[in-house]
Scaffold this active site. Structure first.
Site, PDB file in Angstrom:
ATOM      1  N   LYS A  25       0.841  -1.206   0.000  1.00 57.73           N
ATOM      2  CA  LYS A  25       0.000   0.000   0.000  1.00 57.73           C
ATOM      3  C   LYS A  25       0.874   1.254   0.000  1.00 57.73           C
ATOM      4  O   LYS A  25       0.616   2.195  -0.755  1.00 57.73           O
ATOM      5  CB  LYS A  25      -0.921  -0.029   1.232  1.00 57.73           C
ATOM      6  CG  LYS A  25      -1.853   1.161   1.345  1.00 57.73           C
ATOM      7  CD  LYS A  25      -3.106   0.812   2.118  1.00 57.73           C
ATOM      8  CE  LYS A  25      -2.889   0.681   3.614  1.00 57.73           C
ATOM      9  NZ  LYS A  25      -2.667   1.961   4.307  1.00 57.73           N
ATOM     10  N   GLN A 171       4.626   9.156   7.059  1.00 59.06           N
ATOM     11  CA  GLN A 171       3.684  10.030   6.354  1.00 59.06           C
ATOM     12  C   GLN A 171       4.117  11.477   6.470  1.00 59.06           C
ATOM     13  O   GLN A 171       4.098  12.235   5.503  1.00 59.06           O
ATOM     14  CB  GLN A 171       2.270   9.845   6.912  1.00 59.06           C
ATOM     15  CG  GLN A 171       1.702   8.464   6.627  1.00 59.06           C
ATOM     16  CD  GLN A 171       0.311   8.277   7.195  1.00 59.06           C
ATOM     17  OE1 GLN A 171      -0.292   9.219   7.696  1.00 59.06           O
ATOM     18  NE2 GLN A 171      -0.195   7.061   7.114  1.00 59.06           N
ATOM     19  N   ASP A 321       1.960  -1.047  11.918  1.00 59.52           N
ATOM     20  CA  ASP A 321       0.625  -1.500  11.503  1.00 59.52           C
ATOM     21  C   ASP A 321       0.331  -2.939  11.921  1.00 59.52           C
ATOM     22  O   ASP A 321      -0.776  -3.436  11.708  1.00 59.52           O
ATOM     23  CB  ASP A 321       0.484  -1.379   9.981  1.00 59.52           C
ATOM     24  CG  ASP A 321       0.464   0.081   9.540  1.00 59.52           C
ATOM     25  OD1 ASP A 321       0.076   0.938  10.353  1.00 59.52           O
ATOM     26  OD2 ASP A 321       0.836   0.352   8.387  1.00 59.52           O
ATOM     27  N   LYS A 348      -4.331   5.941  14.721  1.00 62.02           N
ATOM     28  CA  LYS A 348      -4.448   5.259  13.418  1.00 62.02           C
ATOM     29  C   LYS A 348      -5.913   5.306  12.973  1.00 62.02           C
ATOM     30  O   LYS A 348      -6.671   6.133  13.438  1.00 62.02           O
ATOM     31  CB  LYS A 348      -3.930   3.823  13.546  1.00 62.02           C
ATOM     32  CG  LYS A 348      -2.431   3.746  13.808  1.00 62.02           C
ATOM     33  CD  LYS A 348      -1.632   4.295  12.657  1.00 62.02           C
ATOM     34  CE  LYS A 348      -0.145   4.282  12.921  1.00 62.02           C
ATOM     35  NZ  LYS A 348       0.626   4.967  11.896  1.00 62.02           N
ATOM     36  N   ARG A 395      -7.561  -3.155   9.764  1.00 67.48           N
ATOM     37  CA  ARG A 395      -6.634  -4.095  10.418  1.00 67.48           C
ATOM     38  C   ARG A 395      -7.254  -4.735  11.669  1.00 67.48           C
ATOM     39  O   ARG A 395      -6.902  -5.846  12.039  1.00 67.48           O
ATOM     40  CB  ARG A 395      -5.304  -3.408  10.735  1.00 67.48           C
ATOM     41  CG  ARG A 395      -4.605  -2.921   9.464  1.00 67.48           C
ATOM     42  CD  ARG A 395      -3.139  -2.634   9.636  1.00 67.48           C
ATOM     43  NE  ARG A 395      -2.664  -1.781   8.558  1.00 67.48           N
ATOM     44  CZ  ARG A 395      -2.360  -2.200   7.323  1.00 67.48           C
ATOM     45  NH1 ARG A 395      -2.452  -3.476   7.005  1.00 67.48           N
ATOM     46  NH2 ARG A 395      -1.960  -1.352   6.401  1.00 67.48           N
TER      47      ARG A 395
END
Ligand code: S3P
Length: 440
Positions: A25, A171, A321, A348, A395
C-alpha cells in the site's frame, strides 16, 4: 465473495498452500504520486487496487495527471503520465486513507496549486497538525478545522527547512519531502527513529537530488528542491503488512504450512516477522531478491507452540501497523507479550490500543495497557465467541477474523467493509488456504 457487512471465522483444519501478497500500500500510493509529479510515463505493475490507493489515483487525475489501467495476462498495468498540475475542480476525497491524504497535501504544497480535501469519519478524527506545522514552516498556506480535516491549501512559495521529527512517521516525513521538491534550497529532515523509507528510495530512483546519512543521531535525509523528476517503471512488491495476517494465521492454526510469495522485506517494515520468529513460529525468507530497489522474498511460515516475548520500543516503527495482528498471535502464546513505545496506535484508523483490548477481552484474553504500552497475557489458547466492533479499521477486522481461525468458539466482526481499503482479496485468499470465513 464481496467483503461487506459482518463476517465470522471458525476453526477448521490446518492452513496450507501458496498465497501471493497484494501490492504494498505504501509503495502504491507513492508510485501514483511520484509518477504524477514526474515528466513522462511511469508504468507501474503489481499496484494495490485497494480503495485507499484508488482514491489517490483519483486525486492525481483531478490534479492533472493522465492515468490509465490496462489488463495484461500477468495482471493490471497502470500508466501514469505526469508533469503539470492544476487546481482540482472539486475537493479531493481521501476516504479512510491517512497516507494518501498526508502525502498528497505535501505534494500539492510543493506544486503551488489550490485544493480542498476531506475524508471519512475516521480520517476526519486523525491529527493533521503533524503535517501542517512543518509545511507552515516551509511557507505553505494550509487551513484546517482544529488541526483536522476538512482543509484547504492556497498557492504560496516554499522555502527549504531543517526539521527534526517529533514522532516516527513516514507520512509526515514524506509530506515534507514531496513539498521540498518545490521549495527553494536544501531541506533536511532528521529522524531520531527511522521510519519506512520508500519515498526516499523512489525519489532517488526518479532522479531527485536526495541523500541519506545514518549515524548515532538517527537518519538525516537531505533533498534539494527545484529539480525535475523523470518517469521510470515501478514494480510494486507484496505488502508485508497484509502478508502479516496470512503469516499469523499459519503460525496459530496447528499443523499449518504456508508460503507467501513476493513480500517486501525492507528492514524498516520487517519487525513483525522478526517478532513472530522470536515467539517460536517457523519463519524463513526464501529467494531474496531486489525489486525496483526494494528487498523482496518469499516467506514460509509454519505453526509451532508460541511463547510470549518483549517487543522493544525501538522496533515499533518497523511494525507499527502489525500490532493488532501481533496481539492476536500473542493471545495464543504461553506467557505475556509486552509491547512498548506504541503510542502512535492511538491515532491510526481507530484508537487501535483501545480496539485491540476491547476485542481481546471480549474473547476471553486478559490484557493491561497504559498510554504507550500494551501487555497481552497469553494462555496458550483463546476462548473466542464474541463479535468485535471494527470502528472503521481494516486491520482490526482482519486481525479478529484470524483469531477465529484458531479460537475454541467462532469470532465475528460487525463490519468487514473496510478490509477493501488495503486487502480486497483477503477473504478469498484465506479461504484458498483452507480458512473458514463466511458472512455472519
Ligand atoms: C505509512 C506510514 C505509517 C503507517 C501507514 C502507512 C506510509 O503511518 O501506519 O499505514 O505509507 O507512509 P505513520 O506515518 O503515521 O506512522
Amino acid at each position: 465473495m464481496a467483503v461487506g457487512g459482518g463476517l465470522r471465522a471458525v476453526r477448521r483444519n490446518a492452513l496450507s498452500g501458496d498465497a501471493i501478497a497484494p501490492g504494498d500500500k505504501s509503495i502504491s500510493h507513492r508510485a501514483l504520486i511520484v509518477g504524477a509529479l514526474a515528466e513522462g510515463e511511469t508504468v507501474a505493475t503489481g499496484l494495490l487496487e485497494g480503495h485507499d490507493v484508488l482514491r489517490t489515483a483519483a486525486a492525481m487525475r483531478a490534479l492533472g495527471a493522465r492515468i490509465e489501467r490496462d489488463l495484461a495476462a500477468e495482471g493490471p498495468i497502470w500508466r501514469i503520465a505526469g508533469g503539470k498540475w492544476r487546481a482540482p475542480e472539486r475537493p479531493l476525497f481521501f476516504g479512510n486513507s491517512g497516507t494518501g491524504c498526508r502525502l498528497v497535501i505535501g505534494a500539492i504544497a510543493g506544486r503551488g496549486v489550490a485544493a480542498a480535501f476531506d475524508g471519512d469519519q475516521s480520517l476526519r478524527s486523525r491529527p493533521m497538525g503533524r503535517i501542517a506545522a512543518p509545511l507552515a514552516e516551509m511557507g505553505a498556506d494550509l487551513s484546517l478545522e482544529d488541526g483536522k480535516l476538512p482543509g484547504a491549501i492556497r498557492p504560496s512559495a516554499l522555502k527549504a527547512i531543517s526539521y527534526r521529527m517529533p514522532v516516527a512517521s513516514a507520512q509526515v516525513k514524506s509530506a515534507i519531502l514531496l513539498a521540498a521538491l518545490g521549495a527553494k534550497g536544501k531541506t533536511t529532515i532528521i529522524e531520531p527513529t527511522p521510519s519506512r523509507d520508500h519515498t526516499e528510495r523512489m525519489l532517488a530512483a526518479f532522479g531527485a537530488d536526495v541523500a541519506v546519512k545514518a549515524d548515532e543521531d538517527g537518519r538525516t535525509i537531505t533533498l534539494a528542491g527545484g529539480g525535475a523528476l523523470a518517469a521510470r517503471p515501478v514494480e510494486v512488491p507484496g505488502d508485508p503488512s497484509s502478508a502479516a495476517f496470512i503469516a499469523a494465521a499459519a503460525a496459530i492454526v496447528p499443523g499449518s504450512d504456508v508460503l507467501i510469495r513476493n513480500v517486501l522485506v525492507n528492514p524498516l517494515r520487517a519487525g513483525f516477522f522478526e517478532t513472530l520468529k522470536e515467539m517460536g513460529a517457523g519463519v524463513s525468507f526464501e529467494k531474496m531478491r531486489d525489486v525496483s530497489g526494494e528487498p523482496v522474498a518469499d516467506i514460509r511460515v509454519t505453526a509451532a507452540p508460541l511463547k510470549g516475548v518483549d517487543v522493544p520500543a525501538a522496533r515499533s516503527a518497523s511494525m507499527i501497523d502489525e500490532y493488532p495482528i501481533l496481539s492476536v498471535v500473542a493471545s495464543f502464546a504461553s506467557g505475556e507479550t509486552r509491547m512498548s513505545g506504541v503510542e502512535e496506535l492511538r491515532v491510526k484508523e481507530s484508537d487501535r490500543l483501545a480496539a485491540i483490548e476491547a476485542g481481546l477481552q471480549a474473547n476471553g484474553v486478559a490484557t493491561e495497557s497504559g498510554a504507550d504500552w500494551l501487555i497481552v497475557k497469553g494462555a496458550g489458547g483463546v476462548q473466542g465467541g464474541a463479535t468485535v466492533k471494527t470502528s472503521l479499521d481494516h486491520r482490526i477486522a482482519m486481525s479478529f477474523l484470524v483469531m477465529g481461525l484458531a479460537a475454541d468458539k467462532p469470532v465475528a466482526v460487525d463490519d468487514a467493509s473496510m478490509i477493501a481499503t488495503s486487502f480486497p482479496s483477503f477473504v478469498a485468499m484465506m479461504r484458498g488456504l483452507g480458512a473458514g470465513i463466511a458472512p455472519q
